[in-house]
Design a protein around this motif. Structure first.
Motif, PDB file in Angstrom:
ATOM      1  N   VAL A  22      -5.862   4.615  -2.969  1.00 51.97           N
ATOM      2  CA  VAL A  22      -5.427   2.905  -3.004  1.00 51.97           C
ATOM      3  C   VAL A  22      -6.720   2.418  -2.296  1.00 51.97           C
ATOM      4  O   VAL A  22      -7.070   2.735  -1.197  1.00 51.97           O
ATOM      5  CB  VAL A  22      -4.415   2.766  -2.380  1.00 51.97           C
ATOM      6  N   LEU A  33      -5.514   1.084  -7.796  1.00 56.68           N
ATOM      7  CA  LEU A  33      -5.205   2.470  -7.889  1.00 56.68           C
ATOM      8  C   LEU A  33      -6.611   3.222  -8.629  1.00 56.68           C
ATOM      9  O   LEU A  33      -7.195   2.795  -9.590  1.00 56.68           O
ATOM     10  CB  LEU A  33      -3.998   2.847  -8.657  1.00 56.68           C
ATOM     11  N   GLN A  78       0.903  -1.256   0.214  1.00 53.95           N
ATOM     12  CA  GLN A  78       0.040  -0.035   0.065  1.00 53.95           C
ATOM     13  C   GLN A  78       0.901   1.350   0.183  1.00 53.95           C
ATOM     14  O   GLN A  78       0.609   2.201  -0.946  1.00 53.95           O
ATOM     15  CB  GLN A  78      -0.939  -0.030   1.254  1.00 53.95           C
TER      16      GLN A  78
END
Length: 475
Positions: A39, A96, A27
């Motif tokens: 994210v 994303l 992450q």
């Protein structure tokens, strides 16, 4: 009792904690290299030592397909950056997303409450806030804390107090996942049947030559339409055909005539949609009725028998349409505007497609389907061979309407039988005769629209039988 925890490798707390560290690392790296994006780290909350297997993985993928659809519906661009579906500590996927974290968190929170089973999903939303990575909570979007799957109290409260045993939690989770997997299986079959139904519509209009019908080369008996009109019409019926498939495969009712009444309501709306797509040209009104019936009956049969059985489908159709003749043809005296089929019933006593349908489409099952399934040629040839066989045995109300006399049936049968005697499409003589028949139909403005509708449903049945997915059997 069915459970999703019969298979899988045991994972201890150390493996889970190690995986958590790896997740955080991924992450952070995604946000470091993409600081302006959001994210989403997706995983499942699975109690107990077994965290993954084929059923859990299938559930995870199906759920995230729905989540991705929600993002697309909101106009949000995203990419699936990394995933480990078969990870022993549980499947994971990282996204994303090219939009603000608040909006994304609102969508993930909504998704997690969309179905009871989706509460098993843990969709962490993270953003780069001036160099600091921030994980958004449900309170950031004014959403209440997650509730316990079993008692409805705050989930963290139950977790801290260990109010429920692992076995109790696993039983609930297994129930939720199994129900969702069954639903997804049904949805997949419905989508598959919908696709085959549309293929049947397009296969029929693409075959050439077909006397009195539209094809890619000739449409002299139907000057108000061409193959492109039919393509537009076929595409417009997608939603209706999907509704028909879902109606059959999701229904628990044994009252098949009631199911048909529901289908008819869908069909009325589908006709309007078709006319919009074709500029008020009637391309598929008959097919809306017959193909809708076959899609629903096939879905219903597959759901209850888990196999393709032509006789079972025929019996389902007969039960669906047991009231058709009485409802449609026994009370015509009070109707002000009659269809061509209704006029023929009053004038000649011909029941047309309603009689064929009420009897369970015997022409399709006795002549059409066996002919198509035993033909070892290319699809165009198979369709034409089946077309001739159906045309020879059907009482085509469209043909009678165009000719204005039922005696046209005898002429039609004589012409087609002569073509078959010459070898049909298998010989040059038969092919030449078929071309001659097409020219005669065009010159006399005759149509075999009723035959076309039966050809469509025959093609549909053959596509189903020849392409059954795993888990379904042929008979």
């Amino acid at each position: 009792m069915q459970t999703i925890f019969d298979h899988g490798e045991y994972q201890d707390i150390l493996a889970v904690l190690k995986n958590k560290d790896e997740r955080v690392k991924i992450q952070n790296q995604l946000l470091k290299t993409n600081p302006s994006m959001t994210v989403v780290a997706a995983k499942l909350n699975i109690p107990g030592p077994i965290k993954n297997n084929k059923k859990i993985e299938s559930f995870f993928i199906a759920g995230l397909n729905e989540f991705e659809k929600m993002l697309l519906d909101a106009g949000i661009v995203f990419i699936s950056k990394k995933e480990w579906l078969d990870k022993k500590t549980g499947p994971e996927r990282f996204y994303l997303v090219d939009t603000g974290a608040i909006l994304v968190k609102e969508i993930t929170s909504h998704f997690e409450e969309l179905k009871p089973s989706y509460r098993l999903f843990d969709l962490d939303v993270l953003a780069n806030d001036s160099g600091t990575i921030k994980s958004l909570s449900r309170s950031d979007v004014n959403q209440p804390a997650r509730k316990c799957l079993i008692c409805g109290r705050p989930a963290k409260e139950c977790g801290r107090s260990r109010r429920h045993s692992v076995e109790e939690l696993q039983e609930k989770v297994s129930q939720l996942v199994c129900v969702e997997l069954v639903y997804q299986e049904k949805e997949n079959i419905a989508n598959w049947l919908t696709q085959l139904a549309q293929r049947a519509l397009l296969y029929e209009v693409s075959a050439w030559p077909k006397p009195g019908l539209v094809d890619p080369v000739e449409h002299g008996a139907h000057l108000d339409m061409d193959i492109f009109t039919f393509i537009n019409s076929s595409i417009s019926l997608r939603n209706y055909l999907h509704q028909a498939a879902l109606l059959g495969i999701m229904s628990r009712s044994a009252n098949l005539s009631l199911i048909f009444e529901k289908l008819r309501e869908y069909g009325k709306k589908a006709e309007k949609t078709m006319f919009v797509a074709t500029n008020n040209v009637n391309t598929h009104k008959g097919a809306v009725f017959s193909l809708g019936v076959f899609v629903t009956a096939t879905a219903y049969s597959l759901q209850h028998l888990k196999r393709f059985d032509a006789n079972d489908i025929k019996n389902v159709i007969k039960k669906m349409l047991k009231n058709l003749i009485n409802d449609d043809l026994k009370h015509l005296s009070s109707k002000k505007i009659l269809t061509a089929g209704e006029k023929q019933y009053l004038k000649y006593g011909l029941s047309g497609i309603r009689g064929e349908a009420h009897a369970g489409y015997p022409t399709v099952f006795k002549y059409g389907l066996p002919t198509l399934l035993t033909s070892n040629y290319d699809w165009n040839s198979r369709i034409l061979i089946t077309f001739l066989e159906l045309a020879l045995h059907i009482e085509d109300s469209t043909l009678i309407k165009r000719a204005g006399d039922p005696a046209i049936q005898e002429w039609k049968n004589k012409e087609i039988q002569e073509c078959l005697n010459l070898g049909g499409i298998r010989t040059k003589a038969g092919q030449q005769k078929l071309t001659e028949i097409e020219e005669k139909f065009t010159q006399q403005n005759l149509s075999l629209g009723g035959t076309a509708d039966l050809l469509i449903v025959t093609i549909f049945l053959a596509l189903v039988k020849e392409g059954l997915p795993d888990g379904l059997q042929n008979k």
